[in-house]
Enzyme design. Structure first.
Site, PDB file in Angstrom:
ATOM      1  N   HIS A 211      46.564  44.954  38.754  1.00  0.00           N
ATOM      2  CA  HIS A 211      45.902  43.578  38.162  1.00  0.00           C
ATOM      3  C   HIS A 211      44.423  43.742  38.136  1.00  0.00           C
ATOM      4  O   HIS A 211      43.862  43.034  37.465  1.00  0.00           O
ATOM      5  CB  HIS A 211      46.209  42.571  39.385  1.00  0.00           C
ATOM      6  CG  HIS A 211      45.749  41.275  38.899  1.00  0.00           C
ATOM      7  ND1 HIS A 211      46.064  40.403  37.718  1.00  0.00           N
ATOM      8  CD2 HIS A 211      44.836  40.070  39.705  1.00  0.00           C
ATOM      9  CE1 HIS A 211      45.898  39.419  37.710  1.00  0.00           C
ATOM     10  NE2 HIS A 211      44.999  38.972  38.876  1.00  0.00           N
ATOM     11  N   TRP A 212      43.921  44.647  39.247  1.00  0.00           N
ATOM     12  CA  TRP A 212      42.470  45.133  38.990  1.00  0.00           C
ATOM     13  C   TRP A 212      41.878  45.946  38.091  1.00  0.00           C
ATOM     14  O   TRP A 212      41.413  47.107  38.581  1.00  0.00           O
ATOM     15  CB  TRP A 212      41.925  45.090  40.509  1.00  0.00           C
ATOM     16  CG  TRP A 212      41.922  44.112  41.601  1.00  0.00           C
ATOM     17  CD1 TRP A 212      42.603  42.829  41.056  1.00  0.00           C
ATOM     18  CD2 TRP A 212      41.306  43.924  42.800  1.00  0.00           C
ATOM     19  NE1 TRP A 212      42.279  42.044  42.287  1.00  0.00           N
ATOM     20  CE2 TRP A 212      41.439  42.669  43.231  1.00  0.00           C
ATOM     21  CE3 TRP A 212      40.612  44.922  43.427  1.00  0.00           C
ATOM     22  CZ2 TRP A 212      41.137  42.340  44.595  1.00  0.00           C
ATOM     23  CZ3 TRP A 212      40.278  44.514  44.681  1.00  0.00           C
ATOM     24  CH2 TRP A 212      40.464  43.300  45.298  1.00  0.00           C
TER      25      TRP A 212
END
Length: 284
Positions: free
Chosen positions: A263-264
């Site tokens: 997600h990052w």
């Protein structure tokens, strides 16, 4: 505890703030040249700096990078609202640009920051020259998935850490946002947890606010700013199918997918992130 950029820039040395409607809005100012606004990831204790510090040096060679800390996370606020959270973040972003004398620029977001950039491209199109998003929902309140399950695993642990921010729960939340578990260090866990616990007034304001659901899908085909989605193949917070949907709805869009990434994306895969996103911004 310190997270520094590859060139040695620090969070403290680059931090600035302005007052907007009686609220302190915090940002980091790095580089020279045409401005670009950066909006950070979702989750308790996240900051603009932790999201962007690994890539800011590369972007700062070409842009004045404004890394914006959004309301009620760790630095900006407190602000109590009843509106879609992404619309609020976009609106405060435009006010920050006003305060800095910036009329129009690229918006670069990850996770919620990307959806706030999309909201700005819809609601404030004159302020957004082009935008980047990824790991971003289309609807405030979450999307309807065709393939992925909901509620999602990462969302569950994110809310657990928000309600009960023990070191163990914060580690569980970060381990669902990040693919390579080597990156989920004690230093990162302590950074995120301490940032979250340091501002109980922001937690209180967030709890007192009401984020009104809003589905942007009917408005997305009207967006005229060029867009790029950067999505992690193993994102457990926002499945890849959401960016594929955006690719089909946005008139001028391109999609880059990183394997072994969750997600990052700018934190997990900074070199490739800059290699793909920087040319897109420079093309404008």
């Amino acid at each position: 505890m310190a997270f520094v950029s590859p060139s040695g820039l620090t969070e403290e040395a680059t931090e600035r703030s302005v007052e907007i409607d009686g609220m302190r809005v915090v940002y980091h100012d790095v580089g020279e040249g045409p401005p670009a606004l950066f909006l950070h990831s979702h989750g308790p204790g996240t900051t603009a700096w932790i999201t962007w510090h690994k890539v800011v040096d590369e972007f700062a060679k070409h842009f004045r990078c404004i890394l914006y800390d959004m309301p009620n996370f760790t630095k900006t606020g407190p602000m109590v609202y009843e509106d879609g959270s992404h619309a609020v973040q976009a609106r405060v972003g435009t006010r920050l640009l006003d305060a800095l004398g910036i009329e129009r620029c690229p918006w670069v977001g990850n996770s919620q920051g990307g959806q706030s950039a999309l909201s700005a491209a819809i609601r404030h199109p004159e302020r957004v020259s082009r935008f980047v998003l990824g790991g971003s929902h289309i609807a405030t309140g979450g999307d309807i998935y065709l393939l992925a399950t909901r509620p999602d695993e990462a969302g569950y642990f994110t809310e657990l850490a928000r309600r009960d921010p023990t070191r163990e729960n914060v580690r569980l939340y970060l381990s669902r946002h990040i693919y390579d578990q080597v990156l989920v260090t004690d230093e990162l866990v302590d950074y995120v947890r301490e940032r979250y616990l340091s501002r109980p007034d922001l937690v209180e304001a967030r709890n007192a606010s009401k984020s009104v659901p809003h589905d942007y899908r009917p408005q997305v085909p009207g967006v005229r700013a060029p867009a790029m989605m950067v999505h992690g193949r193993h994102d457990k917070m926002v499945p890849l199918e959401v960016s594929i949907t955006l690719l089909s709805l946005l008139p001028d869009a391109r999609l880059v997918v990183f394997n072994d990434t969750a997600h990052w994306t700018p934190f997990e895969n900074p070199r490739e992130y800059a290699q793909h996103v920087l040319p897109f911004l420079l093309d404008g």
